[in-house]
Design a protein around this motif. Structure first.
Motif, short mmCIF file in Angstrom:
data_model
loop_
_atom_site.label_atom_id
_atom_site.label_comp_id
_atom_site.label_asym_id
_atom_site.label_seq_id
_atom_site.Cartn_x
_atom_site.Cartn_y
_atom_site.Cartn_z
N SER A 37 0.68 -1.26 -0.05
CA SER A 37 -0.14 -0.11 0.08
C SER A 37 0.91 1.33 -0.04
O SER A 37 2.01 1.30 0.52
N ALA A 38 0.44 2.19 -0.65
CA ALA A 38 0.90 3.65 -0.67
C ALA A 38 0.03 4.34 0.65
O ALA A 38 -1.27 4.67 0.19
N TYR A 39 0.63 4.97 1.36
CA TYR A 39 0.01 5.76 2.60
C TYR A 39 0.12 7.36 2.35
O TYR A 39 1.25 7.70 2.00
N GLN A 40 -0.72 7.99 2.69
CA GLN A 40 -0.70 9.67 2.54
C GLN A 40 -1.38 9.98 3.38
O GLN A 40 -2.54 9.86 4.09
N TYR A 41 -0.57 10.65 4.49
CA TYR A 41 -0.77 11.52 5.88
C TYR A 41 -1.56 12.71 5.52
O TYR A 41 -1.27 13.65 4.55
N LYS A 42 -2.54 13.02 6.60
CA LYS A 42 -3.10 14.55 6.56
C LYS A 42 -3.28 14.74 8.02
O LYS A 42 -4.03 13.92 8.67
N GLY A 43 -2.92 15.86 8.42
CA GLY A 43 -2.91 16.39 9.98
C GLY A 43 -2.60 17.89 10.05
O GLY A 43 -2.53 18.47 8.96
N TRP A 50 -3.14 12.39 -2.21
CA TRP A 50 -3.10 12.52 -3.90
C TRP A 50 -1.61 13.05 -4.26
O TRP A 50 -1.31 13.14 -5.31
N LYS A 51 -0.64 12.92 -3.44
CA LYS A 51 0.60 13.40 -3.80
C LYS A 51 1.40 12.05 -3.67
O LYS A 51 2.08 11.79 -2.55
N LEU A 52 1.59 11.21 -4.83
CA LEU A 52 2.36 9.91 -4.74
C LEU A 52 3.72 9.95 -4.45
O LEU A 52 4.32 9.17 -3.92
N ASP A 53 4.39 11.25 -4.90
CA ASP A 53 5.89 11.43 -4.64
C ASP A 53 6.08 11.48 -2.93
O ASP A 53 7.24 11.33 -2.63
N GLN A 54 4.98 11.91 -2.43
CA GLN A 54 5.33 11.96 -0.90
C GLN A 54 4.58 10.82 -0.20
O GLN A 54 4.50 10.67 1.26
N ALA A 55 4.17 9.72 -0.76
CA ALA A 55 3.55 8.64 -0.25
C ALA A 55 4.64 7.78 0.67
O ALA A 55 5.84 7.76 0.26
N GLU A 56 4.09 6.85 1.49
CA GLU A 56 4.92 5.89 2.12
C GLU A 56 4.53 4.63 1.93
O GLU A 56 3.07 4.57 1.84
N TYR A 57 5.15 3.51 1.92
CA TYR A 57 4.82 2.14 1.30
C TYR A 57 5.03 1.35 2.52
O TYR A 57 5.82 1.36 3.40
N GLY A 58 4.06 0.24 2.50
CA GLY A 58 4.07 -0.59 3.32
C GLY A 58 3.37 -1.87 3.24
O GLY A 58 2.29 -1.81 2.26
N ASP A 204 -5.74 13.68 12.57
CA ASP A 204 -4.70 13.23 11.74
C ASP A 204 -5.38 11.59 11.15
O ASP A 204 -6.13 10.85 12.01
N ARG A 205 -5.34 11.61 9.86
CA ARG A 205 -5.78 10.43 9.26
C ARG A 205 -4.96 10.25 7.93
O ARG A 205 -3.99 10.86 7.87
N TYR A 206 -5.26 9.06 7.39
CA TYR A 206 -4.13 8.80 6.25
C TYR A 206 -5.17 8.09 5.25
O TYR A 206 -6.21 7.22 5.31
N LEU A 207 -4.81 8.22 3.84
CA LEU A 207 -5.30 7.40 2.76
C LEU A 207 -4.66 6.40 2.64
O LEU A 207 -3.09 6.21 3.12
N GLN A 208 -5.12 5.14 2.24
CA GLN A 208 -4.26 3.71 1.74
C GLN A 208 -4.80 3.42 0.59
O GLN A 208 -5.89 3.12 0.26
#
Length: 492
Positions: A37-43, A50-58, A204-208
């Motif tokens: 998964s690609a995760y994208q933080y918002k807080g 929706w900024k894939l270049d800033q996503a974290e993967y797990g 704080d939440r995040y997309l997956q």
């Protein structure tokens, strides 16, 4: 990025090794999912949505259970390290955090390929996912505010609300490739350790965004072992080793309703009762076994006709009109064992020596000197009394019978036309018996003396005068070859 590469390689390896299929289903109710998964933080520190270049993967793992065509349930586990550094213009410029998050969610997948919107085995299978659970967060980092900086390090557990939408692509009966996007709301979570919080508990939440494989476990039930699972098998009792079509039914190349493994003529449409072979003349004999395929015949003669029913096919029958029941030879002609020209069925002397002359009954001909003795005798009007003048004639015939035990003598009585037909018939029979009594009184065996009465039906002369009528009041004699226990056939 390292997590992405490792998980992708593992997923592709499992895909190559797994049976083709659609993950868990009615046959394979349990399944396992591997994903990345690609995760994208918002807080409070900002937003990476929706900024894939800033996503974290797990990586992620799920254990799934098929409930019904429209519902799956599963335990979903995932891990990610969320990171963020505040940009210029943010009151917390210079702050950063690295928070390890482990999610454990109980998922309820609402499938649109439930048989109503789409078929259960559709290639494209949209779904919605609702999966409440827990988020285990271990947060660490630096908080910078008003040129003051402090480090933080804390771990907490939050109730997590997760909702997502996705599409599963069916690769076969046991494997599906899915893509999914959803959002996590860990209630009250402070992943960035920002002290100023909002009142809605979802600062704080995040997309997956997830891609992965769902792999069905176990083996689909296939009672007859033909490779087609029972749920799709329209012929679930196919014998072992028989080739089947996609519906699990035995192949039938000529489409005659007889499966190829039972069809003795698999390339020609035929009849079920003939094991799939054609029968042009409809005589019940397969064309391939029929020596006369264009003429209806019998199975005993390989499909050829036998008009006289003697067991010899017409095409080989040299005597095609043999009476029913007569024994015949290989050519279809009546058997004549002694070769005398009289068929055994009519031959009263079937063992006549070769070369002997025979009569119409197949018996040796009576010599002429015996035939000369066959003189009629006369009777008075309306009488069965033999005239004495006939005694010498009768005595000669008696001696012939005594000297030739191989002979019998047939006696036929007649009458003139005076009187009724019924009376004259009886009178002729009594005259024949009167003559027979003469022979038996001389010691001749009665079985050698058959009798017959002809009435007035066979006159020797027209009944137009007394002289002619006297000739009709008579008894006639006929020597025949005698066969013990067999009466000569009566003849007029």
């Amino acid at each position: 990025m390292k997590h992405l590469i490792t998980t992708s390689v593992l997923g592709l390896a499992l895909l190559a090794a797994a049976p083709r299929g659609q993950a868990q289903n009615a046959d394979r109710r349990w399944g396992i999912g591997l994903n990345v998964s690609a995760y994208q933080y918002k807080g409070n520190f900002g937003s990476e949505y929706w900024k894939l270049d800033q996503a974290e993967y797990g990586p992620g793992l799920s254990i799934n259970r098929y409930i019904s065509p429209g519902l799956d349930m599963g335990l979903h586990l995932s891990y990610v390290e969320l990171k963020h550094t505040t940009a210029q213009g943010n009151p917390y410029y210079g702050s950063s955090f690295e928070t390890n998050v482990v999610n454990a969610n109980l998922g309820f997948k609402l499938k649109l390929n439930n048989g109503w919107a789409l078929k259960e085995d559709a290639v494209v299978q949209p779904y919605l996912l609702v999966s409440p659970g827990l988020a285990f967060a271990s947060a660490g980092g630096t908080l910078n505010r008003d040129n003051q900086s402090r480090n933080f390090d804390e771990s907490k557990t939050y109730f997590d609300v997760h909702g997502a939408a996705g599409i599963n692509f069916r690769l076969g009966d046991a494997v599906g490739l899915f893509v999914q996007t959803g959002q996590h709301f860990p209630l009250g979570a402070n992943l960035d350790n920002q002290p100023n919080r909002d009142d809605n508990s979802i600062d704080d939440r995040y997309l997956q965004h997830t891609v992965g494989l769902n792999i069905g476990l176990g083996k689909a039930k296939d009672t007859d072992g033909d490779g087609v699972r029972d749920k799709k098998d329209k012929c679930p009792d196919t014998p072992a080793g028989v080739q089947v079509d996609e519906n699990g039914c035995p192949l039938d190349g000529d489409k005659d309703g007889v499966p190829d493994y039972q069809d003795q003529c698999p390339t020609e449409a035929g009849k079920a009762e003939l094991q799939g072979c054609p029968d042009k003349d409809n005589d019940g004999v397969r064309d391939k076994d029929d020596d006369c395929p264009d003429q209806a015949g019998t199975a005993a003669l390989r499909g050829c006709p036998d008009a006289d029913g003697d067991g010899v096919a017409d095409k080989n029958d040299k005597c095609p009109d043999t009476p029913k029941g007569v024994q015949v030879d290989a050519n279809g002609c009546p058997v004549d064992a002694d070769g005398d020209g009289v068929p055994d069925s009519a031959d009263r002397c079937p063992n006549t020596p070769a070369g002997a002359k025979v009569d119409a009954n197949g018996c040796p001909e009576i010599p002429q000197e015996i035939r000369k003795l066959e003189q009629p005798i006369r009777f008075r009007t309306n009488s069965t009394q033999i005239l004495p003048s006939s005694y010498p004639t009768l005595d000669k015939m008696v001696r012939a019978l005594q000297e030739h035990p191989e002979y019998s003598i047939r006696i036929v009585g007649h009458a003139d036309s005076r009187g009724t037909d019924e009376y004259n018939q009886g009178l002729s029979e009594r005259r024949a018996i009167s003559a027979k009594n003469y022979f038996t009184q001389k010691g001749v065996d009665p079985s050698r003396i058959p009798t017959l009465g002809m009435g007035e039906s066979a006159p020797a002369a027209p009944n137009t005068s007394a002289k002619n009528m006297s000739q009709n009041r008579r008894v006639e004699f006929r020597f025949e070859f005698f066969i013990p226990d067999q009466q000569p056939a009566p003849q007029p």
